[in-house]
Design a protein around this motif. Structure first.
Motif, PDB file in Angstrom:
ATOM      1  N   PHE A  37      41.083  43.828  46.120  1.00  0.00           N
ATOM      2  CA  PHE A  37      41.407  45.090  46.790  1.00  0.00           C
ATOM      3  C   PHE A  37      42.844  45.092  47.296  1.00  0.00           C
ATOM      4  N   THR A  38      43.278  43.968  47.844  1.00  0.00           N
ATOM      5  CA  THR A  38      44.653  43.886  48.350  1.00  0.00           C
ATOM      6  C   THR A  38      45.649  44.058  47.218  1.00  0.00           C
ATOM      7  N   GLU A  39      45.404  43.409  46.103  1.00  0.00           N
ATOM      8  CA  GLU A  39      46.299  43.524  44.957  1.00  0.00           C
ATOM      9  C   GLU A  39      46.301  44.946  44.409  1.00  0.00           C
ATOM     10  N   ALA A  40      45.118  45.554  44.302  1.00  0.00           N
ATOM     11  CA  ALA A  40      45.021  46.887  43.699  1.00  0.00           C
ATOM     12  C   ALA A  40      45.679  47.952  44.568  1.00  0.00           C
ATOM     13  N   PHE A  41      45.250  48.059  45.802  1.00  0.00           N
ATOM     14  CA  PHE A  41      45.803  49.123  46.648  1.00  0.00           C
ATOM     15  C   PHE A  41      47.230  48.805  47.077  1.00  0.00           C
ATOM     16  N   GLY A  42      47.592  47.511  47.131  1.00  0.00           N
ATOM     17  CA  GLY A  42      48.971  47.157  47.402  1.00  0.00           C
ATOM     18  C   GLY A  42      49.905  47.587  46.294  1.00  0.00           C
ATOM     19  N   HIS A  43      49.396  47.701  45.079  1.00  0.00           N
ATOM     20  CA  HIS A  43      50.209  48.218  43.971  1.00  0.00           C
ATOM     21  C   HIS A  43      50.097  49.730  43.857  1.00  0.00           C
TER      22      HIS A  43
END
Length: 805
Positions: free
Chosen positions: A560-566
């Motif tokens: 989730f951090t990787e996805a929404f951070g991008h």
């Protein structure tokens, strides 16, 4: 208005399918039980339900109501699932063929007691009749004849868990005096700075009427029909709560001196910009990054919730910075209280029509039923500013695409003409898309970089986390489905202990699985545990079931951090992402960000951190080091960007002035803030790793920290201790501050406090950099703090230290 059915006792009995067609023929020896209305057969039967498939039988809901001295009354059935006959005082009054269409029956005269009998017919028997096949088969359900039925797939599609089939009066049944206002329609529009309200109503007889909008009164004189276009100068626009104030206006009709409150309206403009293959929602002329998830009924058995429960669930999303929910086309339309609360709280709604994966019939009877369904939906949501997007259903176009049908063979008159023509008339101020997902540049509705996607590259299709950056998602109306374990206390409450994880039948029953697949979403989660942390989850589970679940929780947080951070970055080209799903339907490791008791699960916190109106996004860009982007949905702000690099010998702090505009972002690199090359992410590998963690924070012009984020550099070995400690201070009644410290980098710190709401959890902690979270709950907090890379935990003791002492 008096409801004669309020508090009336409803009784329920079962008969064999097709054996009793008239209530006068009901056997005297039937077993009757009490039933709650609104409710379903399943909610009435409770624990005895597993022995019964509601679709296999006929069911009778009966109530006797005192109607003495009330003359002409109106009986309203807001929804009955699914095929039923309505009898009143022994007379057949109505045939029901859709659970989504209300039925209204006016009684011009009635005796002192009125008996209402609702005969719900066996849908299994109905499905045995031969009817035309669709052009394709739905992979979601086994009974393909359901394409002809206007009903929910809850309980019929295994992917939603072991839920019972919805049968019965799932929406309220009321008996009231026939109202003065027989029908009401309203729409709003914005013209310059003015708000336009178009209101149409039918009155029972000529009356002196006026329209009240907040403090404005519009005199209509003596009328029987109202068709008025009203102008309110200099209106305040409604905004999603992340971007402004969700202003609404109260509307009422005054008829012969009696005020009839009709609800609230709001003024906003909506556009779905699909140029360039995208799907950018534009509200009041401003681009809005939509974040949230797919909504599931809070009570998927009864299908009805109290306003208090709905408020609590929606306020939880609001507090997490989420600004959109999607009501999925395989479930049910939501109740009016849901819509009022979304308007009040500034939560946008994407509404699928109730179509999912099937080929909609084209016969006149089916089309007429859908038209009534759409009309009922419009009556509920007309002029409600929260409604942004209407979709022709869930995967209605994706299903034939995945089965290889040509573009011509995928065409659906229902989605191409019937629905858009209706919306143009009744709901002209919302955006329409033919389906979710749906492409812009052709008929390949599976391509995630074209239009509206259901993105499960990271998730069900086991793509690496790097796929998030390369897939080019423009708008994900569904994404990131994992079997997310509940938190420790919830697992113990639901199952007794973590020992059930991964193999016990009760645990496995709650794990989502696509129909016909040889794998489930726990397999998916385990795959990412292995690829992210380099451990074998099955071996971990044999030795330590709780650690196994913690690895699974952490893997979903990482994704989730990787996805929404991008996706939230301006450069990503993505305009929004909605997770599948916001809430579990059954206790266990479901898709939900929140469990069935309303307790957040690990990725909820990651989603909240990335969704805040002002957020910092740190990203590892390989040889270019870390980038840091400040995104801001609110007013322009001037302040300082602070970066702290944590090394074995201590920390090094660097600052740079920053100004971020309204609804904008500022992208920097850590090296540019430091002023020199650092290789802080150890990408060049010139010797041993220098730094263990990086923290970025944004402070306003007064020096107040508005947002921060921390990343850990490189893999983290699990060790005996990282030196965790915690101090708790009571700041006011039932509210505490918990300050957490760590001597070394702490990976995925979990704040585990029984019976307390926690403002943040599952975050990284840099060495000797305290983090303070808020606890809300009764009594003194008891629990512990743990980190994924530490065996030792820190105890949170019930010692009370008053903040004002």
């Amino acid at each position: 208005m008096i409801d004669l059915l309020d508090g009336v006792r409803w009784r329920l009995a079962r008969t064999d399918a097709g054996t009793v067609l008239d209530p006068v023929d009901l056997p005297a020896d039937l077993d009757w039980i009490d039933a709650e209305v609104p409710g379903t057969v399943a909610s009435a039967l409770g624990a005895s339900l597993p022995a019964v498939n509601p679709d296999d039988h006929d069911w009778w809901f009966v109530a006797d109501v005192s109607a003495a001295d009330h003359g002409r009354v109106r009986v309203t059935f807001d929804g009955i699932a699914t095929r039923a006959q309505i009898w009143i005082d022994g007379s057949h009054r109505r045939t029901v063929t859709s659970m989504f269409v209300p039925e209204i029956i006016d009684l011009t005269e009635c005796g002192p007691t009125v008996r209402i009998a609702v005969h719900v017919e066996s849908l299994a028997m109905q499905l045995k009749s031969r009817r035309p096949r669709g052009r394709w088969r739905s992979s979601l359900i086994a009974a393909q004849g359901l394409r002809h039925e206007r009903t929910t797939m809850l309980g019929r599609a295994p992917v939603y868990g072991p839920l019972p089939i919805a049968v019965g009066p799932w929406r309220p049944v009321s008996m009231t005096p026939i109202p003065d206002v027989r029908r009401l329609e309203s729409t709003t529009a914005v013209s310059g700075t003015d708000g336009i309200v178009v209101l149409r109503a039918e009155l029972g007889s000529p009356a002196v009427a006026r329209i009240l909008i907040d403090d404005n009164a519009f005199e209509l004189g003596t009328v029987e029909h109202i068709d008025s276009t009203l102008t309110l100068p200099d209106v305040e626009l409604w905004w999603p709560h992340t971007h402004g104030r969700p202003r609404t206006y109260r509307v009422a009709l005054e008829i012969d001196g009696t005020v009839h409150h009709t609800g609230v309206v709001g003024f906003r403009t909506v556009e779905l910009d699909r140029s360039d293959g995208g799907a950018q929602l534009v509200v009041n002329g401003e681009d809005v990054f939509c974040r949230g998830g797919t909504w599931t009924p809070l009570d998927p058995v009864r299908l009805w919730s109290s306003e208090a429960d709905l408020r609590a669930a929606l306020e939880q999303l609001h507090s997490a910075g989420l600004n959109m929910v999607r009501v999925v086309g395989t479930l049910v339309y939501e109740q009016p209280e849901f819509w009022s609360l979304c308007a009040e709280l500034g939560i946008m709604v994407w509404q699928d029509l109730m179509f999912g994966t099937v080929d909609p019939p084209t016969d006149e009877t089916f089309t007429a039923s859908v038209a009534r369904e759409l009309d009922a939906f419009a009556d509920t949501v007309s002029a409600n500013p929260a409604l942004m997007v209407v979709s022709g259903g869930s995967e209605t176009q994706q299903q034939p695409t995945m089965l290889g049908l040509s573009a011509a063979d995928q065409r659906m008159e229902m989605l191409d003409s019937v629905v858009p023509d209706f919306l143009a008339d009744r709901l002209p101020d919302v955006a329409y898309v033919t389906s979710s997902p749906s492409s812009v540049h052709g008929e390949l509705h599976t391509h995630v970089g074209d239009g509206i996607a259901h993105y499960f590259g990271v998730g069900g299709y086991l793509r690496p986390l790097s796929d998030i950056r390369t897939a080019g998602v423009r708008f994900a109306a569904e994404c990131l489905a994992f079997a997310v374990p509940p938190e420790r206390a919830s697992v113990e409450r639901f199952f007794g202990s973590s020992a059930v994880a991964g193999h016990h039948p009760e645990w496995k029953a709650a794990v989502p699985r696509d129909r016909g697949s040889s794998w489930d979403f726990e397999d998916v989660r385990d795959h990412y545990v292995r690829s992210i942390f380099g451990v074998d989850p099955h071996l971990v589970r044999r030795d330590d079931a709780e650690l196994y679940l913690d690895y699974g929780r952490a893997a979903t947080v990482e994704a989730f951090t990787e996805a929404f951070g991008h996706w939230r970055r301006a450069s990503s080209g993505c305009a929004g992402a909605l997770v599948l799903t916001l809430r579990d339907t059954v206790p266990g490791a479901g898709w939900g960000m929140v469990d069935t008791a309303g307790v957040p699960k690990a990725p909820f916190y990651a989603l909240a951190r990335a969704s805040a109106p002002m957020a910092l996004l740190l990203s590892d860009n390989g040889l270019d080091g870390y980038s840091v982007e400040l995104v801001n949905d609110g007013p322009a702000c001037t302040g300082t960007m602070r970066v702290v690099l944590h090394a074995a010998g201590g920390s090094h702090e660097f600052e740079q002035p920053v100004k971020v505009d309204t609804n904008s972002s500022v992208a920097l690199t850590v090296d540019s803030i430091v002023g020199t090359f650092t290789d802080v992410n150890h990408a060049y590998r010139f010797g041993r790793r220098t730094y263990s963690a990086v923290t970025a924070a944004f402070l306003d012009s007064s020096g107040v920290e508005l947002t921060r984020t921390t990343v850990l550099v490189g893999p983290q070995a699990r060790q005996n201790t990282v030196g965790l400690s915690a101090e708790v201070t009571e700041t006011q009644t039932n509210k505490w501050e918990l300050t957490i410290r760590s001597e070394w980098a702490a990976q995925y710190v979990c704040v585990d406090i029984d019976n307390f709401q926690v403002s943040d959890s599952w975050f990284h902690l840099a060495p000797n950099e305290p983090r303070t979270v808020t606890l809300v709950g009764d009594g003194a907090p008891r629990g512990h703090i743990r980190a994924l890379n530490s065996v030792e935990r820190a105890t949170v003791a019930p010692k009370v230290v008053h903040g004002n002492s």
